[in-house]
Enzyme design. Sequence first.
Site, PDB file in Angstrom:
ATOM      1  N   GLU A  65       8.718 -15.493  -9.679  1.00  7.21           N
ATOM      2  CA  GLU A  65       8.075 -14.196  -9.493  1.00  7.21           C
ATOM      3  C   GLU A  65       7.462 -13.659 -10.776  1.00  7.21           C
ATOM      4  O   GLU A  65       6.359 -13.129 -10.758  1.00  7.21           O
ATOM      5  CB  GLU A  65       9.102 -13.166  -8.975  1.00  7.21           C
TER       6      GLU A  65
ATOM      7  N   LYS B 122      13.499 -15.550  -9.075  1.00  6.41           N
ATOM      8  CA  LYS B 122      13.222 -14.618 -10.181  1.00  6.41           C
ATOM      9  C   LYS B 122      12.229 -15.243 -11.144  1.00  6.41           C
ATOM     10  O   LYS B 122      11.276 -14.612 -11.579  1.00  6.41           O
ATOM     11  CB  LYS B 122      14.499 -14.256 -10.960  1.00  6.41           C
TER      12      LYS B 122
ATOM     13  N   TRP C 128      -2.834  -2.803  -1.568  1.00  8.43           N
ATOM     14  CA  TRP C 128      -2.391  -4.176  -1.818  1.00  8.43           C
ATOM     15  C   TRP C 128      -3.148  -5.015  -0.805  1.00  8.43           C
ATOM     16  O   TRP C 128      -2.916  -4.927   0.396  1.00  8.43           O
ATOM     17  CB  TRP C 128      -0.883  -4.269  -1.601  1.00  8.43           C
TER      18      TRP C 128
ATOM     19  N   LYS D 128       6.439  -4.646  -3.914  1.00 12.92           N
ATOM     20  CA  LYS D 128       7.860  -4.295  -3.852  1.00 12.92           C
ATOM     21  C   LYS D 128       8.338  -4.215  -2.405  1.00 12.92           C
ATOM     22  O   LYS D 128       9.452  -4.605  -2.090  1.00 12.92           O
ATOM     23  CB  LYS D 128       8.055  -2.949  -4.549  1.00 12.92           C
TER      24      LYS D 128
ATOM     25  N   GLU E  56      18.120 -17.703  -5.858  1.00 11.68           N
ATOM     26  CA  GLU E  56      17.716 -16.400  -6.391  1.00 11.68           C
ATOM     27  C   GLU E  56      17.227 -16.540  -7.839  1.00 11.68           C
ATOM     28  O   GLU E  56      16.228 -15.917  -8.224  1.00 11.68           O
ATOM     29  CB  GLU E  56      18.897 -15.417  -6.280  1.00 11.68           C
TER      30      GLU E  56
ATOM     31  N   ARG F 239       5.567  -0.125  -6.076  1.00 11.44           N
ATOM     32  CA  ARG F 239       5.532  -0.924  -4.847  1.00 11.44           C
ATOM     33  C   ARG F 239       4.552  -2.091  -4.953  1.00 11.44           C
ATOM     34  O   ARG F 239       4.559  -2.984  -4.108  1.00 11.44           O
ATOM     35  CB  ARG F 239       5.122  -0.033  -3.673  1.00 11.44           C
TER      36      ARG F 239
ATOM     37  N   CYS G  22       0.824  -1.212   0.000  1.00  6.05           N
ATOM     38  CA  CYS G  22       0.000   0.000   0.000  1.00  6.05           C
ATOM     39  C   CYS G  22       0.861   1.266   0.000  1.00  6.05           C
ATOM     40  O   CYS G  22       1.962   1.279   0.524  1.00  6.05           O
ATOM     41  CB  CYS G  22      -0.891   0.028   1.223  1.00  6.05           C
TER      42      CYS G  22
ATOM     43  N   HIS H  87      19.330 -36.788  -3.125  1.00  5.86           N
ATOM     44  CA  HIS H  87      18.641 -37.191  -1.897  1.00  5.86           C
ATOM     45  C   HIS H  87      17.138 -36.959  -1.972  1.00  5.86           C
ATOM     46  O   HIS H  87      16.499 -36.691  -0.957  1.00  5.86           O
ATOM     47  CB  HIS H  87      19.245 -36.451  -0.696  1.00  5.86           C
TER      48      HIS H  87
ATOM     49  N   ASN I 212      -2.261   2.455   5.821  1.00  3.30           N
ATOM     50  CA  ASN I 212      -1.319   1.375   5.515  1.00  3.30           C
ATOM     51  C   ASN I 212      -1.090   0.590   6.794  1.00  3.30           C
ATOM     52  O   ASN I 212      -0.988   1.187   7.863  1.00  3.30           O
ATOM     53  CB  ASN I 212       0.045   1.934   5.075  1.00  3.30           C
ATOM     54  N   GLY I 213      -0.955  -0.710   6.682  1.00  5.98           N
ATOM     55  CA  GLY I 213      -0.677  -1.522   7.859  1.00  5.98           C
ATOM     56  C   GLY I 213      -1.839  -2.444   8.164  1.00  5.98           C
ATOM     57  O   GLY I 213      -2.677  -2.712   7.300  1.00  5.98           O
TER      58      GLY I 213
END
Length: 604
Positions: A487, A484, A75, A599, A480, A27, A2, A503, A99-100
Site C-alpha cells: 500500500e 501494508k 476518487w 480510506k 497484513e 478518505r 469521494c 509448493h 458519491n456512488g
Amino acid sequence: MCGIVGYIGQKNTKEILLEGLKELEYRGYDSAGIAVLSDGVFSSFKATGKLINLEEKTKDFTTDKFAVGIGHTRWATHGKPTELNAHPHVGENSYIVHNGIIENYAELKKALIDDGVTFLSQTDTEVIVHQFEKNLKDADDAFSAFKKTIAELEGAYAVLLVTKAENNKIFFAKHGSPMLVGINAQDEKYFASSDTPLIGHCTDVNYFEDGDYGYVSHGDILIFNKNNQQKQPHFVKLSANKLSAQKDGYCFFMEKEIYEQSNIIADTLLGRVTEKEIIFEELDTKLFEGINEIKLCACGTSYHAALTASYIFERYSKIKTSVEIASEFRYREPIMTKDTLFVAISQSGETADTLETLKMAKEASLKTLVICNVDNSSMVRLADATILMRAGVEKGVASTKAFATQVTVFWMLSLYLAKLKNSLTQEEIVHQLELLRAIPTSVKVENSMHERIKRLSKRYLHGHGFFFIGRDIFFPLALEGALKLKEISYLHAEGYPSGEMKHGPIALADPELFTIALLPEHLLYEKSKSNIEELSARDSTICAISPIAFEKADDFIQTKKQKDYMLEFFEIMVVVQLLSFEISMRLGNDVDMPRNLAKSVTVE
Ligand code: G6P
C-alpha cells in the site's frame, strides 16, 4: 473515496466548504471542487490533486452574505482524475455533487445526447444534473423535477444539487451512500457524507436513510422516504469533541497511529475485561442462542483481522468459523443457514461490498453482528448488534490501529464465547484475561526497536519481491504485513503460509527475493524455522523477526520475550507496520495518502 459537504447560512461559505473537505481528505481523493450560489450568481472552482490546489484557485473569492454551497472530493471511478471530471458538475443553471455510481448512466446519457445535450465530462454524475434540467422544463417547480430525476436513477448515490431555479435551497437524495444534515443554534444547515466535517459546527444531526430525498432551505428541512411519504427529521446529538486528530509532532498520521496503539487498545479493553470474564454490555447472549457456526466477512485489512479470528474462535471457543472476502461472497450464491451468526468487520462501517453482504445476511434472516469503529455508520445501523473497536479516527489510509483493535475485540469475543460454551476452563479463561491485559505493553514502541528498523529499512528498497511468511495466526499477520508494504511503498509483496512456500513460490528464491519471516517462540517455532531454512538454503535474503536469535537470517529483528503467542502477534504486528512505514519514508512516498487508494471504499 469521494466526500461531500454542503452549507446554507450567512458565514463565509467558501471557508466552510474547504474546511469540511479538509476533514474528509483522509478518505483519499484525486480532485476536488466547490460551487457557491449567492444572489443568484454561481461561482465554481475545481482542481486536481490535493486541496491546496483548490485553496489556491479560490484565494480571491469570498462570500459574506447568505449563500448555498456544495463541495466534493473525488476518487475517480468513471473517467480519469482530471479537472473536467471533478465535481461539482454543471448543467445550464444547476450544480451537483455525487458519491456512488449511477448504473444506468449510459442509457440516460444517450437519450440526453439525442436531445442535444453536450457533456463536458466522462462521469456518470453529469447525467444527473442534465436529467434534472430536462425534467425542470416540464415541471411545476425544482423539487418536482428533482424528485422525478431521482426516481429515474439506478445505482448507489448521495447527491446534493443547487439550482438558480430556487436559489436558497439544497436538494438532496441518499440511496446506498452515506449522508447526513446537521443544524445549530444559528440556524445554519450543514451537509456531509460523514460526521467529521460537522463536528464543532453542529449540535444535532439527522442521518438520512436509503431512499430519503428532499430539500433544505434556511428555515426548512423537508424529507421524504422511499415511498414518497414526508417524514420528520430524526435528530441525534453530535459529539462536540473535535476528533480530527493532529499529528502530535509525528511526520505522518500512520506513525502517530502506530505509536498510539498502546493507549488505544487500553481503551478497547476498558470495562470489558474483569478478573473473571469478558463483559460486552452491548451484547445480549440471545444473539448466540442456536448458533453453530460463525461466518466472518470483510475487505482488506479487516479481512486479515477476520482470518486471525477464525483461528482463535475455533481454538478457544470451539465454534466452527469461516471467513469470506466480501466482494466474492456477494456474487457466489452462498448457502446461508440460520444457525450461522454473520459477522461483518469494517473500520469505516461503510465499505460497499461488506455492507451488501450484511444486507444479504439480513435478507436470509441470519443473526448479524458488526465489529466497527464508527458509531452510526451504515453497518452499525443495520446489524442486530455491534461491538465498537474504539480506535478513534484513523487518518492514515493504510490501517494500523484499526487492525490492532479488531484483533483485540476478536480475542475478547473468543473468550466471551468460550465462557458461554464452556469450551475453556475458568482457570484457562482467567489466564487468557491476564494475557489480554498485557497487550498495551506488548505494542509499546521501544526507541531502540524503531531505530533498528529504520536502519535496516535501507536494505529493502528494491528487489523483485517480498514474501512475508508465517504459520497459524502469523499467516494472516504475514498477509497484513505484505498489504501494508504494498500500500505505501508500491513494492510487490505477498503474504504466504510458511509451510506452503515449498509448493511453488520457493522457485523464486534468490538473493533479490526478500523473505520477511515471522518467527514467534510460542507457536510452531521448529516447524516455521525449518521452512525459513529451506528458503535460506536457496539464497533468499531473509529478515527474521523473532525473540530467539536465528543465525540463518541475513537480518534479524529481535522482539521481546513474551508469555504467549498472542502477545508475540501484537509485538510482531508493530514491527511489520514500522518496517513498511520506514521503507515508504525512505522511498519518499506520501505515507498517509498513498496513490490510488481510498480510506473508505463506498463503491463496489
Ligand atoms: C480500503 C482501505 C483499507 C481497508 C479496506 C476495508 O481498501 O484502503 O485500508 O482495510 O478498505 O475497509 P473497512 O472500513 O471496511 O475496514
